[in-house]
Design a protein around this motif. Sequence first.
Motif, short mmCIF file in Angstrom:
data_model
loop_
_atom_site.label_atom_id
_atom_site.label_comp_id
_atom_site.label_asym_id
_atom_site.label_seq_id
_atom_site.Cartn_x
_atom_site.Cartn_y
_atom_site.Cartn_z
N PRO A 1 -33.47 68.00 39.52
CA PRO A 1 -33.66 68.32 38.11
C PRO A 1 -34.91 67.63 37.53
O PRO A 1 -35.14 66.44 37.77
CB PRO A 1 -32.39 67.77 37.43
CG PRO A 1 -31.40 67.57 38.53
CD PRO A 1 -32.23 67.21 39.73
N GLY A 2 -35.71 68.41 36.81
CA GLY A 2 -36.89 67.88 36.12
C GLY A 2 -36.82 68.21 34.64
O GLY A 2 -36.01 69.05 34.24
N ILE A 3 -37.67 67.59 33.84
CA ILE A 3 -37.62 67.79 32.39
C ILE A 3 -39.01 67.82 31.78
O ILE A 3 -39.85 66.99 32.12
CB ILE A 3 -36.74 66.69 31.72
CG1 ILE A 3 -36.66 66.83 30.20
CG2 ILE A 3 -37.24 65.28 32.10
CD1 ILE A 3 -35.77 67.93 29.72
N LYS A 4 -39.26 68.79 30.91
CA LYS A 4 -40.51 68.84 30.15
C LYS A 4 -40.37 67.83 29.01
O LYS A 4 -39.39 67.88 28.26
CB LYS A 4 -40.70 70.25 29.59
CG LYS A 4 -41.76 70.40 28.49
CD LYS A 4 -41.56 71.75 27.80
CE LYS A 4 -42.14 71.80 26.41
NZ LYS A 4 -43.58 71.99 26.36
N VAL A 5 -41.33 66.91 28.87
CA VAL A 5 -41.18 65.87 27.84
C VAL A 5 -42.26 65.90 26.77
O VAL A 5 -42.16 65.20 25.77
CB VAL A 5 -41.12 64.45 28.46
CG1 VAL A 5 -39.93 64.33 29.38
CG2 VAL A 5 -42.42 64.10 29.19
N GLU B 1 -32.97 58.21 28.49
CA GLU B 1 -31.84 59.12 28.32
C GLU B 1 -31.87 60.23 29.38
O GLU B 1 -30.84 60.57 29.98
CB GLU B 1 -31.84 59.74 26.91
CG GLU B 1 -30.61 60.61 26.66
CD GLU B 1 -30.69 61.48 25.41
OE1 GLU B 1 -29.66 62.08 25.07
OE2 GLU B 1 -31.76 61.56 24.77
N TYR B 2 -33.05 60.80 29.61
CA TYR B 2 -33.17 61.90 30.58
C TYR B 2 -32.78 61.43 31.99
O TYR B 2 -32.17 62.18 32.75
CB TYR B 2 -34.59 62.47 30.58
CG TYR B 2 -34.92 63.28 29.35
CD1 TYR B 2 -33.97 64.08 28.72
CD2 TYR B 2 -36.22 63.26 28.81
CE1 TYR B 2 -34.28 64.82 27.59
CE2 TYR B 2 -36.54 64.00 27.69
CZ TYR B 2 -35.57 64.79 27.08
OH TYR B 2 -35.88 65.53 25.96
N TYR B 3 -33.15 60.19 32.33
CA TYR B 3 -32.77 59.67 33.65
C TYR B 3 -31.24 59.62 33.74
O TYR B 3 -30.65 60.02 34.74
CB TYR B 3 -33.37 58.27 33.87
CG TYR B 3 -33.13 57.75 35.28
CD1 TYR B 3 -34.06 57.97 36.29
CD2 TYR B 3 -31.96 57.07 35.61
CE1 TYR B 3 -33.84 57.52 37.59
CE2 TYR B 3 -31.72 56.62 36.90
CZ TYR B 3 -32.67 56.84 37.89
OH TYR B 3 -32.43 56.41 39.18
N GLY B 4 -30.61 59.17 32.66
CA GLY B 4 -29.14 59.11 32.61
C GLY B 4 -28.51 60.48 32.72
O GLY B 4 -27.39 60.62 33.26
#
Length: 336
Positions: free
Chosen positions: A94-98, A126-129
């Motif tokens: 899982p990846g996230i646009k920040v 938070e995203y890591y969690g």
Amino acid sequence: MSIEQLAETALAMVAPGKGIIAIDESTGTIAKRLSGVGVENTEENRRAYREMLLTTPKLGDYISGAILYDETLRQSTKDGVPFTKVMRDAGIIPGIKVDKSTHALAGFPGEVVTEGLDGLRERLKEYYGLGARFAKWRAVINIGEDIPSGTCIEANAHALARYAALCQEQGIVPMVEPEVLMDGDHDIETCYEVTEVTLRALFDALYNHNVMLEGTILKASMVLPGKDSGESASVEEVAEATLMCLKSAVPAILPGIVFLSGGQSDEDATAHLDAMNRMGPNPWPLSFSYGRAMQSAALELWSKDLAGNVGKAQDTVYARARDNGLAAQGRWDRAA
């Protein structure tokens, strides 16, 4: 997370024959995509669309990771399984646009800078969690009369480097994306020059911010003539120009480079990637991080019958993933 773990994640993102699917459209962007095929932009429709993509059978055969939007990272399937669990079970990271999108660069008409550094440390924590193990930040460089300016390139390189350092501090692999837009009437030589200067500024800034390149992925645009230039370049010309540009500006220690499709047709994006890999061996794995070029055909099919066409749409997603996975190894057959 140690540098070894960051490096391990980065290498897994560019594992042989695998690439990244970008489904990180903001609520505004996905609204345009959905309305373009006559689907209402509701949270449930957005969730159902992303579920269709992420639950594609055997997607993990060719997809190593997926870039999600904040909303999507927190969503679950209709049966209540978190998307992050669906992904992990399929071997997809899982990846996230920040970033918080581009904004006008004050004092420089026609140029933009990406914002989103304020509060980023807390968001990354938070995203890591929530399960994210890599992130993405997109800078945009426009080519036009007397632009890009050195100031614009420097401002965006600096922001990318600060973002990357914050990611690594939280155990997240930064994907740095300095996109040189295809918009404009410039020739391929101008695109080459701007891309080279941009990449050199980026890696200079990453070095100055103590970013560990072994735990970083570059998301690059290809060297192409502007779409209003009237100039066409062959697949081989684009591949050669892009490779030469990357070799002149990107350190060999980087674990890998993934390309954005950037408005190219699905087939062109795949053909260019395939040609570059056939010209190898290259200093780094070259793979893909495509959004529209992975989804457009599936979205069209799905929109015609949201419940009934899921299987057909997923077949299309899998086929696009397979084609690009083969192109990432220089083994794609256009005629197949």
